[in-house]
Design a protein around this motif. Sequence first.
Motif, mmCIF file in Angstrom:
data_model
loop_
_atom_site.group_PDB
_atom_site.id
_atom_site.type_symbol
_atom_site.label_atom_id
_atom_site.label_comp_id
_atom_site.label_asym_id
_atom_site.label_seq_id
_atom_site.Cartn_x
_atom_site.Cartn_y
_atom_site.Cartn_z
ATOM 1 N N ALA A 119 0.829 -1.208 0.000
ATOM 2 C CA ALA A 119 0.000 0.000 0.000
ATOM 3 C C ALA A 119 0.863 1.257 0.000
ATOM 4 C CB ALA A 119 -0.925 -0.005 1.216
ATOM 5 N N TRP A 120 1.926 1.246 0.810
ATOM 6 C CA TRP A 120 2.792 2.425 0.881
ATOM 7 C C TRP A 120 3.496 2.672 -0.448
ATOM 8 C CZ3 TRP A 120 5.253 0.556 6.116
ATOM 9 C CH2 TRP A 120 4.283 0.699 7.136
ATOM 10 N N ARG A 121 3.953 1.601 -1.059
ATOM 11 C CA ARG A 121 4.658 1.769 -2.330
ATOM 12 C C ARG A 121 3.693 2.258 -3.411
ATOM 13 N NH1 ARG A 121 8.080 -2.733 -5.644
ATOM 14 N NH2 ARG A 121 6.002 -3.601 -5.873
ATOM 15 N N GLU A 122 2.462 1.727 -3.406
ATOM 16 C CA GLU A 122 1.465 2.155 -4.391
ATOM 17 C C GLU A 122 1.111 3.632 -4.227
ATOM 18 O OE1 GLU A 122 -1.730 -0.558 -3.806
ATOM 19 O OE2 GLU A 122 -0.735 -2.222 -4.869
ATOM 20 N N ARG A 123 1.251 4.157 -3.013
ATOM 21 C CA ARG A 123 0.963 5.570 -2.759
ATOM 22 C C ARG A 123 2.148 6.462 -3.126
ATOM 23 N NH1 ARG A 123 -1.882 5.039 3.229
ATOM 24 N NH2 ARG A 123 -3.700 3.852 2.540
ATOM 25 N N GLY A 124 3.248 5.854 -3.543
ATOM 26 C CA GLY A 124 4.399 6.643 -3.958
ATOM 27 C C GLY A 124 5.432 6.869 -2.888
ATOM 28 N N LEU A 125 5.305 6.179 -1.757
ATOM 29 C CA LEU A 125 6.302 6.301 -0.702
ATOM 30 C C LEU A 125 7.535 5.471 -1.056
ATOM 31 C CD1 LEU A 125 3.852 5.882 2.270
ATOM 32 C CD2 LEU A 125 5.049 7.983 1.686
ATOM 33 N N ALA A 126 8.709 5.956 -0.688
ATOM 34 C CA ALA A 126 9.953 5.226 -0.904
ATOM 35 C C ALA A 126 10.309 4.478 0.381
ATOM 36 C CB ALA A 126 11.075 6.187 -1.283
ATOM 37 N N PHE A 153 10.821 -4.023 -3.264
ATOM 38 C CA PHE A 153 10.116 -3.031 -2.449
ATOM 39 C C PHE A 153 11.057 -1.953 -1.912
ATOM 40 C CE2 PHE A 153 6.898 -6.209 -2.555
ATOM 41 C CZ PHE A 153 5.709 -5.609 -2.206
ATOM 42 N N PHE A 154 12.342 -2.280 -1.753
ATOM 43 C CA PHE A 154 13.236 -1.401 -1.008
ATOM 44 C C PHE A 154 14.294 -0.763 -1.903
ATOM 45 C CE2 PHE A 154 11.663 -4.791 1.721
ATOM 46 C CZ PHE A 154 11.024 -4.039 2.699
ATOM 47 N N ARG A 155 14.436 0.546 -1.755
ATOM 48 C CA ARG A 155 15.396 1.291 -2.570
ATOM 49 C C ARG A 155 16.793 1.312 -1.957
ATOM 50 N NH1 ARG A 155 12.424 6.785 -4.798
ATOM 51 N NH2 ARG A 155 10.479 5.834 -5.530
ATOM 52 N N HIS A 156 16.852 1.264 -0.637
ATOM 53 C CA HIS A 156 18.150 1.342 0.038
ATOM 54 C C HIS A 156 18.182 0.422 1.250
ATOM 55 C CE1 HIS A 156 19.813 4.778 -2.183
ATOM 56 N NE2 HIS A 156 18.603 5.298 -2.149
ATOM 57 N N HIS A 157 19.392 -0.048 1.569
ATOM 58 C CA HIS A 157 19.616 -0.867 2.759
ATOM 59 C C HIS A 157 20.770 -0.268 3.553
ATOM 60 C CE1 HIS A 157 17.054 -4.362 1.649
ATOM 61 N NE2 HIS A 157 17.285 -3.906 0.429
ATOM 62 N N VAL A 228 2.261 1.950 18.032
ATOM 63 C CA VAL A 228 1.176 1.125 17.504
ATOM 64 C C VAL A 228 1.544 -0.347 17.694
ATOM 65 C CG1 VAL A 228 0.468 2.854 15.812
ATOM 66 C CG2 VAL A 228 2.153 1.103 15.165
ATOM 67 N N ALA A 229 0.558 -1.206 17.583
ATOM 68 C CA ALA A 229 0.791 -2.642 17.691
ATOM 69 C C ALA A 229 0.841 -3.312 16.331
ATOM 70 C CB ALA A 229 -0.298 -3.292 18.540
ATOM 71 N N SER A 230 0.484 -2.564 15.271
ATOM 72 C CA SER A 230 0.406 -3.136 13.931
ATOM 73 C C SER A 230 0.513 -2.021 12.903
ATOM 74 C CB SER A 230 -0.930 -3.871 13.760
ATOM 75 O OG SER A 230 -1.221 -4.116 12.400
ATOM 76 N N PHE A 231 1.053 -2.342 11.734
ATOM 77 C CA PHE A 231 1.099 -1.378 10.642
ATOM 78 C C PHE A 231 -0.299 -0.981 10.188
ATOM 79 C CE2 PHE A 231 5.507 -2.886 8.946
ATOM 80 C CZ PHE A 231 6.128 -2.208 9.994
ATOM 81 N N ALA A 232 -1.277 -1.827 10.468
ATOM 82 C CA ALA A 232 -2.646 -1.531 10.065
ATOM 83 C C ALA A 232 -3.179 -0.293 10.773
ATOM 84 C CB ALA A 232 -3.546 -2.728 10.346
ATOM 85 N N GLU A 233 -2.520 0.116 11.849
ATOM 86 C CA GLU A 233 -2.936 1.304 12.593
ATOM 87 C C GLU A 233 -2.349 2.586 12.020
ATOM 88 O OE1 GLU A 233 -2.405 0.877 16.871
ATOM 89 O OE2 GLU A 233 -2.377 -1.304 16.613
ATOM 90 N N LEU A 234 -1.521 2.455 10.982
ATOM 91 C CA LEU A 234 -0.865 3.615 10.405
ATOM 92 C C LEU A 234 -1.507 4.010 9.078
ATOM 93 C CD1 LEU A 234 2.871 2.624 10.996
ATOM 94 C CD2 LEU A 234 1.567 4.326 12.266
ATOM 95 N N GLU A 235 -1.739 5.283 8.887
ATOM 96 C CA GLU A 235 -2.211 5.827 7.621
ATOM 97 C C GLU A 235 -1.120 6.788 7.157
ATOM 98 O OE1 GLU A 235 -4.814 6.083 4.436
ATOM 99 O OE2 GLU A 235 -5.154 4.911 6.264
ATOM 100 N N ILE A 236 -0.346 6.383 6.148
ATOM 101 C CA ILE A 236 0.796 7.168 5.716
ATOM 102 C C ILE A 236 0.570 7.669 4.288
ATOM 103 C CG2 ILE A 236 3.302 7.225 5.440
ATOM 104 C CD1 ILE A 236 3.491 4.837 7.302
ATOM 105 N N ASP A 237 0.657 8.964 4.112
ATOM 106 C CA ASP A 237 0.499 9.587 2.797
ATOM 107 C C ASP A 237 1.812 10.228 2.364
ATOM 108 O OD1 ASP A 237 -2.290 9.053 2.464
ATOM 109 O OD2 ASP A 237 -2.677 10.584 3.981
ATOM 110 N N PRO A 238 2.051 10.316 1.052
ATOM 111 C CA PRO A 238 3.283 10.943 0.570
ATOM 112 C C PRO A 238 3.287 12.438 0.788
ATOM 113 C CG PRO A 238 1.844 10.392 -1.273
ATOM 114 C CD PRO A 238 1.211 9.794 -0.043
ATOM 115 N N ALA A 239 4.459 12.960 1.112
ATOM 116 C CA ALA A 239 4.602 14.415 1.320
ATOM 117 C C ALA A 239 4.523 15.134 -0.013
ATOM 118 C CB ALA A 239 5.920 14.693 2.009
#
Length: 239
Positions: A119-126, A153-157, A228-239
């Motif tokens: 979901a985060w990647r589809e929203r344009g988050l890196a 999924f990951f651009r950098h490590h 939070v206890a789960s990523f499902a509790e996070l709503e993250i939008d791109p800046a």
Amino acid sequence: MTEQLTTRWVVLDIEGTLTATSQVHVVLYDYARPRLGPWIDEHPEDPRVTEAVDAVRAEAGLPADASTEEVVRVLHSWMDEDKKAAPLKTLQGLIWEQGYARGELTSEYFPDVVPALKAWRERGLALAVFSSGSVAGQIASFSNTTEGDLRPFFRHHFDTVNAGPKREAASYHAIAHGLGDPLPSEILFLSDVPAELDAAKTAGWQVVGLARPGEPYEKADFGLHRTVASFAELEIDPA
């Protein structure tokens, strides 16, 4: 209650955040432990191995000609302590890399992780990773999972070698530079360790703690950090 955040980068810890601690401390450690000595002896020309062995000797105060057996005793003691020693992480990473490539190791994630990453990647988050495990080990762990190959999924490590200790703010400054110098406030760090969140916050990052049920830091004091206890509790939008 859902936490709403805006950011450009999401930087993720692995152990206790993406995977259960037992995935590392039981599955991966048990796989690496008996293979450390043979790996050292079978790769005498690999500079990554020889440099790691030399670093073990130096850090442990062993003589320069200390045997593989002596080096392995130190490595095993560090594993028992869960010491975040770079030479140990390097050797473990090389062993795990082979294990994943052979299909002898498979990573399993908390149920909320992969849907969130997608979901985060589809929203344009890196997305990037910062773990005490070596970069080689990180990439290998994402290559063979119960959800397929997650490496794209990951651009950098980042690890403690190319960034620095996870509990020091300077490491997060180094990572920000590696990400192309976005504003610190445009980077979000997710981890289950309060001291790591403290360091990232000091560097100006946004942070969220993961207090996952059954994990070692579930009842930890996260101070003022949102948790939070789960990523499902996070709503993250791109800046």
